[in-house]
Design a protein around this motif. Structure first.
Motif, short mmCIF file in Angstrom:
data_model
loop_
_atom_site.label_atom_id
_atom_site.label_comp_id
_atom_site.label_asym_id
_atom_site.label_seq_id
_atom_site.Cartn_x
_atom_site.Cartn_y
_atom_site.Cartn_z
N ILE A 151 -8.87 18.10 9.24
CA ILE A 151 -9.62 18.20 8.02
C ILE A 151 -8.59 18.08 6.65
N GLY A 152 -7.70 18.88 6.82
CA GLY A 152 -6.80 18.84 5.52
C GLY A 152 -6.38 17.37 5.36
N VAL A 153 -5.65 16.64 6.19
CA VAL A 153 -4.85 15.55 5.96
C VAL A 153 -6.00 14.29 5.81
N ASN A 154 -7.14 14.54 6.17
CA ASN A 154 -8.03 13.60 6.05
C ASN A 154 -8.42 13.29 4.33
N GLU A 155 -8.08 14.56 3.41
CA GLU A 155 -8.59 14.21 2.11
C GLU A 155 -7.43 13.24 1.66
N LEU A 156 -6.34 13.05 1.90
CA LEU A 156 -5.35 12.33 1.43
C LEU A 156 -6.05 10.70 1.57
N ALA A 157 -6.69 10.38 2.54
CA ALA A 157 -7.28 9.11 2.65
C ALA A 157 -8.68 9.05 1.77
N ILE A 201 -10.67 -7.49 0.79
CA ILE A 201 -11.03 -7.06 2.12
C ILE A 201 -10.01 -5.88 2.70
N ALA A 202 -8.85 -5.99 1.79
CA ALA A 202 -7.92 -4.80 2.19
C ALA A 202 -8.60 -3.47 1.77
N HIS A 203 -9.32 -3.46 0.68
CA HIS A 203 -10.07 -2.33 0.25
C HIS A 203 -11.22 -1.92 1.46
N CYS A 204 -11.85 -2.91 2.08
CA CYS A 204 -12.75 -2.88 2.90
C CYS A 204 -12.20 -2.08 4.29
N THR A 205 -10.81 -2.60 4.69
CA THR A 205 -10.09 -2.06 5.78
C THR A 205 -9.90 -0.48 5.36
N ALA A 206 -9.48 -0.24 4.19
CA ALA A 206 -9.27 1.07 3.89
C ALA A 206 -10.41 1.94 3.75
N SER A 207 -11.52 1.45 3.71
CA SER A 207 -12.90 2.15 3.53
C SER A 207 -13.13 2.46 5.02
N SER A 208 -13.19 1.45 6.01
CA SER A 208 -13.15 1.51 7.38
C SER A 208 -12.60 2.62 7.86
N LEU A 209 -11.32 2.62 7.71
CA LEU A 209 -10.31 3.77 8.31
C LEU A 209 -11.17 5.21 7.71
N THR A 238 -4.70 10.19 15.74
CA THR A 238 -5.40 8.95 15.32
C THR A 238 -5.73 8.90 13.80
N LEU A 239 -6.21 10.22 13.43
CA LEU A 239 -6.52 10.37 12.08
C LEU A 239 -5.32 10.17 11.17
N ILE A 240 -4.45 10.86 11.58
CA ILE A 240 -3.17 10.81 10.53
C ILE A 240 -2.55 9.40 10.37
N GLU A 241 -2.62 8.40 11.53
CA GLU A 241 -2.36 7.13 11.64
C GLU A 241 -3.21 6.30 10.57
N ASN A 242 -4.48 6.65 10.61
CA ASN A 242 -5.44 5.90 9.83
C ASN A 242 -5.21 6.18 8.40
N VAL A 243 -4.73 7.59 8.07
CA VAL A 243 -4.33 8.12 6.67
C VAL A 243 -3.21 7.19 6.10
N GLU A 244 -2.19 6.92 7.16
CA GLU A 244 -0.87 6.27 6.72
C GLU A 244 -1.25 4.92 6.36
N ARG A 245 -2.14 4.31 6.91
CA ARG A 245 -2.55 3.03 6.62
C ARG A 245 -3.37 2.90 5.17
N ILE A 273 0.42 -5.20 5.38
CA ILE A 273 -0.11 -3.84 5.71
C ILE A 273 0.72 -3.07 6.94
N ASP A 274 1.01 -3.87 7.70
CA ASP A 274 1.80 -3.39 8.94
C ASP A 274 3.19 -2.89 8.16
N ALA A 275 3.76 -3.79 7.43
CA ALA A 275 5.22 -3.57 6.93
C ALA A 275 5.35 -2.23 5.98
N ILE A 276 4.17 -2.25 5.20
CA ILE A 276 4.04 -1.08 4.31
C ILE A 276 3.93 0.07 4.97
N HIS A 277 2.90 0.11 5.99
CA HIS A 277 2.73 1.19 6.85
C HIS A 277 3.87 1.69 7.46
#
Length: 539
Positions: free
Chosen positions: A371-377, A411-419, A457-464, A513-517
């Motif tokens: 719940i907490g880390v989700n706010e970063l995304a 579409i990079a923004h769309c990816t961020a929105s999807s995650l 899984t959530l934290i990996e999404n936040v990282e991306r 995106i993978d390289a910066i992740h």
């Protein structure tokens, strides 16, 4: 080769993570004090057998079969059957790094001396870990009731020479008996209570939870750096980070984030004068502009990121207690001086049934962590939206020239929105659910395994998501050239550009995106920024 000594009392999440992910650089041992405790605990079990006493888990069935007494000549078969029957996990195998963490954590719990296992078996586990011979452990099948029974049973099965095991010589799973023989390891032979000693505990959820916490702390620090870079790219104000504002609210995380932002945005720090030298040409370019207040995702970074840091620290305390806790049942107390309540007639019994295996503590902590880390995304995705919207940023639409011909970061923004949207599912607390198992003997369960896996899984999404923000922020800085930001943020920019080139026209973005992740996940991004922070600050 670095050695980590397991003593049952001092294992931290970072060390456990390193055991999992830095095989070849780390060797594991068990302290002599822990070995002594293990021997003493096993002597208690043997004494009970010698006296023909009946104790749960030693010479009885399990769960709803607790009233079934097992003859002495069938006790080894009882323990083998326990492991085999509990190997009912399903799904993909745990990544070998996480399986190493689980095995190391179980060794650490056995080192406490409450399990009644023999020292020989513990030493066999250590030898297998150090040779990277790790049992096949399915990801799914634990409810966190009597601990993580199925994953730990699979861990034990391979050590018995049954099932499959990772062969480091071939980098694939092969029959366990062959892998053990190839690496000069002997299958373990289970005596009374020893099967139960291997599987009663919360080590699946706590091991995965440890990785979640290490990565959560790293991404939270990275998010602070990235937010500062976005603020510069959006020509935001740094006045909202005035120390007086944050002292007035008292929260430690908020004050620490504001302090970091001041270091990032105000340039070099002079240790003698305790002052910053403003070196951001970007900030100077809009000083005195008409904008009084920024949007919340810029102005309220300390308030929102701050509580994430505080959440991580709170959960870290719970998880590191769990890493060093006795989670067996029954528990073996070799030293009666541990004592009990004098009002209880049998307070000095050495074999006591309880419920330390229950996973509610780590389950609740990992749900709260998610719940907490989700706010970063949530914050990061909104800043990406601002960076890519020309009406809000004043920059070219989607951060690319010749818009229309090029789509840029649309579409990079769309990816961020999807995650970010996907994470709204993962913040639902797994531990709010429970199902009765084992013929209602285990009538309340923690679902801690699910809390751990969904948090990862959530934290990996936040990282991306924050990786995409970092790419957008660097692109924004490019459009503000020749102006420069502060030295620390310029160093972050240069790190990004060493991996991903300026986006001059449309190209395949997924590899970028993978390289910066990887820069975010590995901690490289934070390491670059941290070099500029005052050394007397504990970051």
């Amino acid at each position: 080769m670095h050695t980590i000594e397991l003593d049952g009392d001092s294992l931290c999440c970072q060390d456990l993570y390193d055991i999992g992910y830095k095989f070849g650089d780390i060797n594991v041992t068990v302290s002599q004090e822990a070995k002594n405790r293990i021997i003493q605990s096993r002597n208690v079990v043997q004494d009970i057998l010698d006296k023909n006493q009946v104790k749960y888990g030693i010479n009885t069935g399990f769960g709803n079969f607790a009233t079934v007494v097992i003859p002495n000549d069938e006790l080894s078969a009882l323990q083998r059957n326990l492991i085999r029957s509990h190997c009912a996990g399903v799904g993909k195998p745990l990544p070998i790094e996480r399986a190493r963490m689980l095995l190391a954590l179980r060794i650490n719990v056995l080192a406490k001396g409450f399990s009644g296992i023999s020292l020989g078996i513990v030493e066999s586990l250590v030898a297998a870990l150090n040779k990277n011979c790790i049992s096949y452990i399915p990801e799914k099948g634990t409810v966190g009731a009597s601990g993580d029974l199925a994953p730990l049973a699979h861990m034990a099965l391979g050590m018995m020479g049954e099932g499959t095991m990772w062969n480091p010589n071939t980098n694939k799973f092969e029959p366990a008996n062959g892998v053990l023989a190839e690496h000069e390891l002997t299958p373990i032979e289970l005596g009374a209570k020893e099967g139960l000693a291997l599987i009663n505990g919360t080590q699946f959820m706590a091991a995965l939870g440890s990785e979640a916490l290490v990565r959560a702390k790293n991404v939270a620090l990275a998010a602070d750096v990235i937010a500062a870079l976005s603020l510069e790219g959006l020509l935001g104000s740094n006045k909202a980070f005035d120390a007086r504002i944050h002292r007035a609210r008292r929260h430690n995380g908020q004050q620490q984030v504001a302090k970091r932002l001041r270091h990032f945005l105000f340039g070099d720090y002079n240790q003698q004068t305790k002052t910053h030298s403003q070196q951001s040409e970007i900030a100077e370019s809009h000083r005195g502009c008409h904008r009084v207040q920024d949007a919340y995702t810029l102005r309220c970074i300390p308030q929102v990121h701050g509580v994430v840091h505080d959440t991580i620290e709170f959960c870290l305390g719970i998880l590191e207690n769990e890493l060093n806790s006795g989670t067996d049942n029954p528990m073996v107390f070799a030293d009666q001086a541990h004592g009990g309540d004098a009002l209880i007639e049998d307070w000095n019994e050495q074999i006591v049934s309880g419920g330390n295996f229950h996973g509610e503590y780590p389950a609740k902590a990992l749900d709260y962590l998610a719940i907490g880390v989700n706010e970063l995304a949530n914050m990061s995705e909104r800043r990406i939206a601002r960076l890519t919207d020309p009406n809000l940023s004043g920059l070219p639409a989607f951060l690319v020239n010749e818009g229309g011909l090029n789509s840029g970061f649309m579409i990079a923004h769309c990816t961020a929105s999807s995650l970010t949207s996907e994470n709204k599912v993962y913040v639902h607390p797994a531990s709010s659910d429970t199902l009765s198992t084992s013929a209602s003997k285990e009538d309340h369960v923690s679902m801690g395994g699910m809390a751990a896996t969904k948090s990862l899984t959530l934290i990996e999404n936040v990282e991306r998501v924050v990786a995409i923000e970092l790419m957008c922020a660097c692109q924004a800085i490019d459009f503000l050239r020749p102006l420069k930001t502060t030295p620390v943020l310029e160093s972050v920019y240069e790190l990004v550009r060493s991996k991903v080139a300026y986006y001059d026209k449309d190209r395949h973005l997924s590899p970028d995106i993978d390289a910066i992740h990887e820069l975010v996940r590995s901690g490289q991004l934070w390491q670059v920024a941290n070099k500029f922070l005052p050394k007397d600050d504990n970051y």
